[in-house]
Design a protein around this motif. Structure first.
Motif, PDB file in Angstrom:
ATOM      1  N   PRO A 105       2.181 -11.787 -15.134  1.00  0.00           N
ATOM      2  CA  PRO A 105       0.986 -11.131 -14.574  1.00  0.00           C
ATOM      3  C   PRO A 105       0.423 -11.913 -13.381  1.00  0.00           C
ATOM      4  N   GLY A 106       0.084 -11.170 -12.345  1.00  0.00           N
ATOM      5  CA  GLY A 106      -0.512 -11.791 -11.167  1.00  0.00           C
ATOM      6  C   GLY A 106       0.469 -12.453 -10.227  1.00  0.00           C
ATOM      7  N   ASN A 107       1.751 -12.365 -10.503  1.00  0.00           N
ATOM      8  CA  ASN A 107       2.766 -12.983  -9.640  1.00  0.00           C
ATOM      9  C   ASN A 107       2.567 -12.526  -8.196  1.00  0.00           C
ATOM     10  N   PHE A 108       2.425 -13.496  -7.290  1.00  0.00           N
ATOM     11  CA  PHE A 108       2.107 -13.198  -5.892  1.00  0.00           C
ATOM     12  C   PHE A 108       3.196 -12.355  -5.222  1.00  0.00           C
ATOM     13  N   ASP A 109       4.460 -12.706  -5.437  1.00  0.00           N
ATOM     14  CA  ASP A 109       5.549 -11.949  -4.815  1.00  0.00           C
ATOM     15  C   ASP A 109       5.614 -10.521  -5.350  1.00  0.00           C
ATOM     16  N   SER A 110       5.286 -10.334  -6.609  1.00  0.00           N
ATOM     17  CA  SER A 110       5.236  -8.983  -7.170  1.00  0.00           C
ATOM     18  C   SER A 110       4.127  -8.177  -6.507  1.00  0.00           C
ATOM     19  N   ARG A 111       2.987  -8.804  -6.314  1.00  0.00           N
ATOM     20  CA  ARG A 111       1.860  -8.118  -5.657  1.00  0.00           C
ATOM     21  C   ARG A 111       2.214  -7.755  -4.212  1.00  0.00           C
ATOM     22  N   LYS A 112       2.952  -8.642  -3.539  1.00  0.00           N
ATOM     23  CA  LYS A 112       3.383  -8.335  -2.172  1.00  0.00           C
ATOM     24  C   LYS A 112       4.303  -7.116  -2.162  1.00  0.00           C
ATOM     25  N   LEU A 113       5.207  -7.046  -3.122  1.00  0.00           N
ATOM     26  CA  LEU A 113       6.102  -5.890  -3.191  1.00  0.00           C
ATOM     27  C   LEU A 113       5.324  -4.608  -3.493  1.00  0.00           C
ATOM     28  N   GLN A 114       4.268  -4.714  -4.279  1.00  0.00           N
ATOM     29  CA  GLN A 114       3.417  -3.530  -4.519  1.00  0.00           C
ATOM     30  C   GLN A 114       2.853  -3.001  -3.203  1.00  0.00           C
ATOM     31  N   LEU A 142       3.420   0.600  -1.356  1.00  0.00           N
ATOM     32  CA  LEU A 142       2.304   1.450  -0.918  1.00  0.00           C
ATOM     33  C   LEU A 142       2.449   1.836   0.554  1.00  0.00           C
ATOM     34  N   LEU A 143       2.859   0.895   1.375  1.00  0.00           N
ATOM     35  CA  LEU A 143       3.076   1.203   2.790  1.00  0.00           C
ATOM     36  C   LEU A 143       4.197   2.221   2.956  1.00  0.00           C
ATOM     37  N   ALA A 144       5.269   2.049   2.188  1.00  0.00           N
ATOM     38  CA  ALA A 144       6.383   2.997   2.261  1.00  0.00           C
ATOM     39  C   ALA A 144       5.951   4.392   1.809  1.00  0.00           C
ATOM     40  N   ARG A 145       5.013   4.443   0.884  1.00  0.00           N
ATOM     41  CA  ARG A 145       4.488   5.736   0.407  1.00  0.00           C
ATOM     42  C   ARG A 145       3.407   6.300   1.333  1.00  0.00           C
ATOM     43  N   ARG A 146       3.065   5.533   2.354  1.00  0.00           N
ATOM     44  CA  ARG A 146       2.051   5.934   3.328  1.00  0.00           C
ATOM     45  C   ARG A 146       0.647   5.974   2.715  1.00  0.00           C
ATOM     46  N   GLU A 147       0.445   5.149   1.697  1.00  0.00           N
ATOM     47  CA  GLU A 147      -0.877   5.002   1.074  1.00  0.00           C
ATOM     48  C   GLU A 147      -1.576   3.821   1.751  1.00  0.00           C
ATOM     49  N   PHE A 148      -1.944   4.030   3.026  1.00  0.00           N
ATOM     50  CA  PHE A 148      -2.355   2.929   3.880  1.00  0.00           C
ATOM     51  C   PHE A 148      -3.691   2.305   3.482  1.00  0.00           C
ATOM     52  N   ALA A 149      -4.651   3.101   3.075  1.00  0.00           N
ATOM     53  CA  ALA A 149      -5.963   2.547   2.714  1.00  0.00           C
ATOM     54  C   ALA A 149      -5.847   1.628   1.495  1.00  0.00           C
ATOM     55  N   VAL A 150      -5.100   2.057   0.494  1.00  0.00           N
ATOM     56  CA  VAL A 150      -4.909   1.235  -0.714  1.00  0.00           C
ATOM     57  C   VAL A 150      -4.098  -0.010  -0.366  1.00  0.00           C
ATOM     58  N   ALA A 151      -3.051   0.163   0.454  1.00  0.00           N
ATOM     59  CA  ALA A 151      -2.226  -0.975   0.870  1.00  0.00           C
ATOM     60  C   ALA A 151      -3.076  -2.005   1.612  1.00  0.00           C
ATOM     61  N   LEU A 152      -3.947  -1.519   2.484  1.00  0.00           N
ATOM     62  CA  LEU A 152      -4.806  -2.430   3.246  1.00  0.00           C
ATOM     63  C   LEU A 152      -5.720  -3.218   2.317  1.00  0.00           C
ATOM     64  N   LYS A 153      -6.330  -2.549   1.361  1.00  0.00           N
ATOM     65  CA  LYS A 153      -7.228  -3.224   0.424  1.00  0.00           C
ATOM     66  C   LYS A 153      -6.482  -4.311  -0.351  1.00  0.00           C
ATOM     67  N   GLN A 154      -5.284  -3.980  -0.835  1.00  0.00           N
ATOM     68  CA  GLN A 154      -4.515  -4.960  -1.606  1.00  0.00           C
ATOM     69  C   GLN A 154      -4.009  -6.095  -0.717  1.00  0.00           C
TER      70      GLN A 154
END
Length: 196
Positions: A70-79, A83-95
């Protein structure tokens, strides 16, 4: 003729990326089969799956990595990458902003910020994020590709070609799909008539 060359280079880049991504995904699956609790195996799989466009499967691999760590930094980066690939830009920006607060000198995170800002039309913020990438590691291919994209957005075609060429020079020969994608961008820009 130039359009055909550009299309051929784009097709070659897509084929190379798919082939390499498939090989990396197969290797990651073998690693997971042998070591089912090894988080990097799931991250390698997720990264390969994002590259090949299998976003749902990539999400499952990241979720498994986070379940194990849980909380693994590299996992969070892949998330964020997903999100960017899905074009969910606002959520990607927040994360990405949260990740940047956590580790303020991660080049990939600045790239995510730049991508999200570009998508949101926040070009000055994208430029600032890209400049941070260059400040952290001059000559980094990822920073140079972002520079090229921004120069094109700002109407600097010659500067964009120069930045793409520098990115190509900085990209290792062991990354043929990245090199092919960059070559396709240079060919695309060169095939466009210059603005008057």
């Amino acid at each position: 003729m130039a359009l055909r060359i550009t299309l051929a280079l784009l097709l070659a880049a897509l084929c190379a990326a798919t082939t390499t991504a498939d090989r990396k995904a197969s290797a990651a699956r073998r690693m997971i089969a042998e070591h089912p609790t090894y988080v990097p195996g799931y991250l390698d799989l997720a990264s390969a799956l994002v590259t090949s466009g299998s976003l749902e499967d990539a999400t499952k691999a990241v979720d498994k990595a986070l379940q194990l760590s849980p909380g693994n930094f590299d996992s969070r980066k892949l998330q964020v990458r997903i999100l960017l690939a899905r074009r969910e830009f606002a959520v990607a920006l927040k994360q990405a902003l949260a990740l940047n607060q956590r580790v303020p000198d991660d080049i990939d995170v600045y790239g995510f910020l730049a991508d999200a800002y570009i998508a949101e039309g926040e070009y000055k913020k994208a430029e600032d994020a890209t400049q941070w990438m260059l400040n952290l590691r001059t000559g980094n291919p990822n920073a140079l590709t972002h520079t090229a994209r921004l120069r094109e957005i700002f109407g600097d075609r010659a500067g964009a070609i120069q930045a793409w060429t520098m990115a190509l020079d900085a990209t290792p020969l062991t990354e043929p799909e990245q090199r092919a994608a960059i070559e396709a961008e240079v060919a695309r820009l060169k095939s466009r008539p210059a603005a008057h």
